[in-house]
Design an enzyme around this catalytic site. Structure first.
Site, short mmCIF file in Angstrom:
data_model
loop_
_atom_site.label_atom_id
_atom_site.label_comp_id
_atom_site.label_asym_id
_atom_site.label_seq_id
_atom_site.Cartn_x
_atom_site.Cartn_y
_atom_site.Cartn_z
N PRO A 18 0.83 -1.21 0.00
CA PRO A 18 0.00 0.00 0.00
C PRO A 18 0.86 1.25 0.00
CG PRO A 18 -0.75 -1.56 1.66
CD PRO A 18 0.56 -2.07 1.15
N GLU A 19 0.35 2.31 -0.63
CA GLU A 19 1.08 3.57 -0.67
C GLU A 19 0.46 4.55 0.32
OE1 GLU A 19 1.95 4.67 -4.77
OE2 GLU A 19 2.00 2.56 -5.34
N LYS B 164 4.78 5.02 5.04
CA LYS B 164 4.12 3.72 5.18
C LYS B 164 4.21 3.17 6.60
CE LYS B 164 5.13 3.03 0.31
NZ LYS B 164 5.80 2.25 -0.73
N ARG C 200 10.47 -2.12 -11.05
CA ARG C 200 9.02 -2.08 -10.82
C ARG C 200 8.30 -1.85 -12.15
NH1 ARG C 200 7.84 -0.54 -5.57
NH2 ARG C 200 5.71 -1.21 -6.04
#
EC number: 3.2.2.-
Length: 263
Positions: free
Chosen positions: A2-3, A53, A253
Protein backbone atom coordinates in the site's frame (compact mmCIF):
# COMPACT_ATOMS: atom_id res chain seq x y z
CA UNK A 1 2.59 -2.66 -0.92
CA UNK A 2 0.00 0.00 0.00
CA UNK A 3 1.08 3.57 -0.67
CA UNK A 4 0.60 6.71 1.39
CA UNK A 5 -3.10 7.32 0.64
CA UNK A 6 -4.05 3.75 1.61
CA UNK A 7 -1.98 3.90 4.81
CA UNK A 8 -3.60 7.20 5.81
CA UNK A 9 -7.08 5.86 5.15
CA UNK A 10 -6.31 2.81 7.27
CA UNK A 11 -5.19 5.15 10.05
CA UNK A 12 -8.45 7.09 9.71
CA UNK A 13 -10.43 3.88 10.18
CA UNK A 14 -8.41 2.92 13.25
CA UNK A 15 -8.83 6.37 14.77
CA UNK A 16 -12.57 6.32 14.18
CA UNK A 17 -12.78 3.02 16.06
CA UNK A 18 -10.78 3.70 19.22
CA UNK A 19 -9.46 7.27 19.47
CA UNK A 20 -10.26 8.89 22.82
CA UNK A 21 -11.65 5.70 24.38
CA UNK A 22 -10.07 3.98 27.41
CA UNK A 23 -8.23 0.79 26.47
CA UNK A 24 -9.81 -2.11 28.35
CA UNK A 25 -7.26 -4.69 27.22
CA UNK A 26 -3.91 -4.61 25.44
CA UNK A 27 -2.03 -7.60 24.03
CA UNK A 28 1.28 -7.94 22.19
CA UNK A 29 2.72 -11.08 20.61
CA UNK A 30 6.37 -10.11 21.05
CA UNK A 31 8.05 -10.69 24.41
CA UNK A 32 9.82 -7.32 24.42
CA UNK A 33 6.44 -5.56 24.23
CA UNK A 34 4.71 -7.59 26.96
CA UNK A 35 5.67 -5.16 29.78
CA UNK A 36 3.71 -2.42 28.03
CA UNK A 37 0.40 -4.30 28.19
CA UNK A 38 -0.32 -3.20 31.77
CA UNK A 39 1.12 0.29 31.17
CA UNK A 40 -1.31 0.93 28.32
CA UNK A 41 -4.45 -0.58 29.83
CA UNK A 42 -6.69 2.31 30.87
CA UNK A 43 -4.85 4.78 28.63
CA UNK A 44 -6.34 6.50 25.55
CA UNK A 45 -5.20 6.52 21.95
CA UNK A 46 -4.81 10.25 21.31
CA UNK A 47 -4.05 10.07 17.58
CA UNK A 48 -2.68 7.80 14.88
CA UNK A 49 -0.07 9.45 12.72
CA UNK A 50 1.33 8.30 9.38
CA UNK A 51 4.92 8.77 8.27
CA UNK A 52 4.87 7.42 4.75
CA UNK A 53 4.12 3.72 5.18
CA UNK A 54 4.66 3.64 8.94
CA UNK A 55 1.95 4.15 11.58
CA UNK A 56 2.54 5.89 14.90
CA UNK A 57 -0.16 5.18 17.49
CA UNK A 58 0.16 7.80 20.23
CA UNK A 59 -1.09 7.07 23.76
CA UNK A 60 -2.12 9.43 26.55
CA UNK A 61 0.81 8.37 28.76
CA UNK A 62 3.34 9.63 26.20
CA UNK A 63 4.28 6.30 24.65
CA UNK A 64 3.99 5.66 20.91
CA UNK A 65 3.56 2.34 19.11
CA UNK A 66 5.59 2.29 15.90
CA UNK A 67 4.50 -0.21 13.25
CA UNK A 68 5.46 -0.73 9.62
CA UNK A 69 3.26 -3.12 7.65
CA UNK A 70 5.98 -3.91 5.09
CA UNK A 71 4.55 -6.41 2.57
CA UNK A 72 2.21 -8.50 4.67
CA UNK A 73 1.05 -6.54 7.71
CA UNK A 74 -2.58 -5.47 7.93
CA UNK A 75 -4.71 -3.65 10.51
CA UNK A 76 -8.36 -4.61 11.07
CA UNK A 77 -11.21 -3.12 13.10
CA UNK A 78 -13.69 -5.47 14.76
CA UNK A 79 -16.45 -5.27 17.34
CA UNK A 80 -15.05 -6.13 20.76
CA UNK A 81 -15.71 -9.80 21.46
CA UNK A 82 -15.77 -10.77 17.79
CA UNK A 83 -13.40 -13.58 16.77
CA UNK A 84 -12.15 -13.00 13.21
CA UNK A 85 -11.81 -15.95 10.87
CA UNK A 86 -8.29 -15.63 9.50
CA UNK A 87 -5.08 -17.57 9.03
CA UNK A 88 -2.98 -14.47 9.69
CA UNK A 89 -0.80 -14.27 12.80
CA UNK A 90 -1.97 -11.71 15.36
CA UNK A 91 0.71 -9.30 16.56
CA UNK A 92 -1.16 -6.50 18.39
CA UNK A 93 -4.60 -6.12 19.96
CA UNK A 94 -5.85 -2.79 21.33
CA UNK A 95 -9.32 -3.20 22.82
CA UNK A 96 -11.94 -0.70 24.01
CA UNK A 97 -15.43 -1.33 25.34
CA UNK A 98 -17.01 -1.43 21.88
CA UNK A 99 -14.26 -1.64 19.25
CA UNK A 100 -10.95 -3.46 18.94
CA UNK A 101 -8.13 -2.91 16.46
CA UNK A 102 -5.86 -5.79 15.44
CA UNK A 103 -2.51 -5.86 13.68
CA UNK A 104 -1.71 -9.06 11.81
CA UNK A 105 1.47 -10.43 10.25
CA UNK A 106 3.70 -7.38 10.71
CA UNK A 107 7.11 -7.85 12.33
CA UNK A 108 8.46 -4.29 12.50
CA UNK A 109 6.79 -3.16 15.74
CA UNK A 110 8.31 -1.10 18.57
CA UNK A 111 7.24 0.97 21.57
CA UNK A 112 8.91 4.38 21.66
CA UNK A 113 9.19 7.23 24.11
CA UNK A 114 8.94 10.83 22.91
CA UNK A 115 12.73 11.05 22.91
CA UNK A 116 13.14 7.81 20.97
CA UNK A 117 10.76 9.12 18.30
CA UNK A 118 13.31 11.77 17.42
CA UNK A 119 16.13 9.26 16.95
CA UNK A 120 14.37 6.26 15.40
CA UNK A 121 16.34 5.15 12.30
CA UNK A 122 13.37 4.90 9.90
CA UNK A 123 11.74 8.10 11.13
CA UNK A 124 15.07 9.92 10.88
CA UNK A 125 15.57 8.70 7.32
CA UNK A 126 12.09 9.26 5.92
CA UNK A 127 11.28 12.52 4.12
CA UNK A 128 8.25 14.80 4.53
CA UNK A 129 4.91 13.05 4.07
CA UNK A 130 3.04 13.99 0.89
CA UNK A 131 -0.26 13.93 2.82
CA UNK A 132 0.99 16.39 5.43
CA UNK A 133 -1.11 19.49 4.73
CA UNK A 134 1.74 21.70 5.95
CA UNK A 135 4.00 20.55 3.10
CA UNK A 136 3.95 23.04 0.21
CA UNK A 137 4.93 22.80 -3.48
CA UNK A 138 7.67 25.33 -2.78
CA UNK A 139 9.22 23.02 -0.20
CA UNK A 140 8.94 20.08 -2.59
CA UNK A 141 10.65 22.12 -5.30
CA UNK A 142 13.48 22.94 -2.90
CA UNK A 143 13.95 19.22 -2.20
CA UNK A 144 13.97 18.43 -5.92
CA UNK A 145 16.75 20.98 -6.47
CA UNK A 146 18.77 20.05 -3.39
CA UNK A 147 22.24 18.53 -3.98
CA UNK A 148 21.00 15.29 -2.44
CA UNK A 149 18.22 14.70 -4.98
CA UNK A 150 18.69 16.93 -8.06
CA UNK A 151 20.91 14.49 -9.98
CA UNK A 152 18.77 11.38 -9.49
CA UNK A 153 16.47 9.96 -12.15
CA UNK A 154 12.79 10.16 -11.27
CA UNK A 155 12.41 6.42 -11.88
CA UNK A 156 14.19 5.77 -8.59
CA UNK A 157 13.73 9.07 -6.78
CA UNK A 158 9.94 8.82 -6.71
CA UNK A 159 10.18 5.46 -4.95
CA UNK A 160 12.64 6.70 -2.32
CA UNK A 161 10.93 7.40 1.01
CA UNK A 162 13.86 9.62 1.99
CA UNK A 163 12.79 12.05 -0.74
CA UNK A 164 9.06 12.16 -0.01
CA UNK A 165 7.29 9.70 2.25
CA UNK A 166 4.14 7.98 1.03
CA UNK A 167 4.99 7.76 -2.65
CA UNK A 168 5.01 4.38 -4.36
CA UNK A 169 4.75 2.80 -7.77
CA UNK A 170 1.23 3.73 -8.87
CA UNK A 171 1.78 7.31 -7.66
CA UNK A 172 5.12 7.47 -9.50
CA UNK A 173 3.43 6.36 -12.71
CA UNK A 174 0.50 8.76 -12.42
CA UNK A 175 2.59 11.77 -11.38
CA UNK A 176 5.00 11.43 -14.29
CA UNK A 177 2.12 11.03 -16.75
CA UNK A 178 0.43 14.11 -15.31
CA UNK A 179 3.48 16.27 -16.01
CA UNK A 180 4.38 14.59 -19.33
CA UNK A 181 7.80 13.35 -18.28
CA UNK A 182 9.60 10.01 -18.45
CA UNK A 183 11.36 8.35 -15.55
CA UNK A 184 14.81 9.07 -17.00
CA UNK A 185 14.61 12.80 -16.28
CA UNK A 186 16.42 14.52 -13.40
CA UNK A 187 15.31 17.65 -11.58
CA UNK A 188 18.48 19.53 -12.54
CA UNK A 189 17.58 19.22 -16.23
CA UNK A 190 14.02 20.59 -15.99
CA UNK A 191 12.96 24.12 -16.87
CA UNK A 192 11.06 26.31 -14.43
CA UNK A 193 7.61 25.40 -15.76
CA UNK A 194 8.36 21.67 -15.56
CA UNK A 195 9.72 22.01 -12.02
CA UNK A 196 6.64 23.89 -10.88
CA UNK A 197 4.30 21.37 -12.50
CA UNK A 198 6.12 18.43 -10.93
CA UNK A 199 6.27 20.07 -7.49
CA UNK A 200 2.50 20.50 -7.52
CA UNK A 201 1.77 17.04 -8.95
CA UNK A 202 3.89 15.36 -6.26
CA UNK A 203 1.37 16.65 -3.73
CA UNK A 204 -1.83 16.92 -5.77
CA UNK A 205 -1.94 13.33 -7.07
CA UNK A 206 -1.45 11.57 -3.70
CA UNK A 207 -3.93 13.93 -2.04
CA UNK A 208 -6.47 13.34 -4.81
CA UNK A 209 -6.10 9.59 -4.35
CA UNK A 210 -6.65 9.97 -0.60
CA UNK A 211 -9.62 12.35 -0.72
CA UNK A 212 -11.57 10.68 -3.53
CA UNK A 213 -11.18 7.07 -2.53
CA UNK A 214 -14.52 5.31 -2.58
CA UNK A 215 -16.48 8.37 -3.64
CA UNK A 216 -18.75 8.23 -6.66
CA UNK A 217 -17.09 10.75 -8.92
CA UNK A 218 -15.03 10.77 -12.10
CA UNK A 219 -11.85 9.97 -10.20
CA UNK A 220 -13.16 6.75 -8.71
CA UNK A 221 -11.35 3.60 -9.80
CA UNK A 222 -13.26 0.36 -9.13
CA UNK A 223 -14.37 1.77 -5.78
CA UNK A 224 -10.82 1.61 -4.45
CA UNK A 225 -8.75 4.51 -5.74
CA UNK A 226 -9.01 7.53 -7.98
CA UNK A 227 -9.29 6.61 -11.66
CA UNK A 228 -5.88 5.77 -13.03
CA UNK A 229 -4.79 7.54 -16.20
CA UNK A 230 -2.05 5.05 -17.15
CA UNK A 231 -1.40 2.59 -14.31
CA UNK A 232 -2.45 -0.93 -15.38
CA UNK A 233 -3.81 0.51 -18.65
CA UNK A 234 -1.20 -0.77 -21.09
CA UNK A 235 -2.63 -1.26 -24.57
CA UNK A 236 -5.32 1.38 -24.03
CA UNK A 237 -5.47 4.83 -25.60
CA UNK A 238 -3.99 7.73 -23.67
CA UNK A 239 -6.82 10.13 -22.84
CA UNK A 240 -4.53 13.11 -23.36
CA UNK A 241 -3.12 12.40 -26.82
CA UNK A 242 -4.67 9.16 -28.08
CA UNK A 243 -1.36 7.30 -28.14
CA UNK A 244 -1.16 3.74 -26.86
CA UNK A 245 -0.05 3.28 -23.26
CA UNK A 246 2.90 0.93 -22.86
CA UNK A 247 4.32 -1.10 -19.99
CA UNK A 248 7.99 -1.48 -19.17
CA UNK A 249 10.16 -1.90 -16.07
CA UNK A 250 11.92 0.94 -14.27
CA UNK A 251 13.87 0.51 -11.03
CA UNK A 252 12.69 -3.12 -10.93
CA UNK A 253 9.02 -2.08 -10.82
CA UNK A 254 6.31 -2.13 -13.54
CA UNK A 255 6.07 1.25 -15.23
CA UNK A 256 3.21 2.46 -17.44
CA UNK A 257 3.56 5.44 -19.74
CA UNK A 258 2.55 7.05 -23.01
CA UNK A 259 5.52 7.35 -25.38
CA UNK A 260 3.64 9.92 -27.44
CA UNK A 261 3.14 12.62 -24.80
CA UNK A 262 5.70 11.76 -22.11
CA UNK A 263 9.04 13.05 -23.30
Amino acid sequence: MPEGPEIRRAADNLEAAIKGKPLTDVWFAFAQLKPYESQLTGQLVTRIETRGKALLTHFSNGLTLYSHNQLYGVWRVIDTGEIPQTTRILRVRLQTADKTILLYSASDIEMLTAEQLTTHPFLQRVGPDVLDARLTPEEVKARLLSPRFCNRQFSGLLLDQAFLAGLGNYLRVEILWQVGLTGQHKAKDLNEAQLNALSHALLDIPRLSYTTRGQADENKHHGALFRFKVFHRDGEACERCGGIIEKTTLSSRPFYWCPHCQK
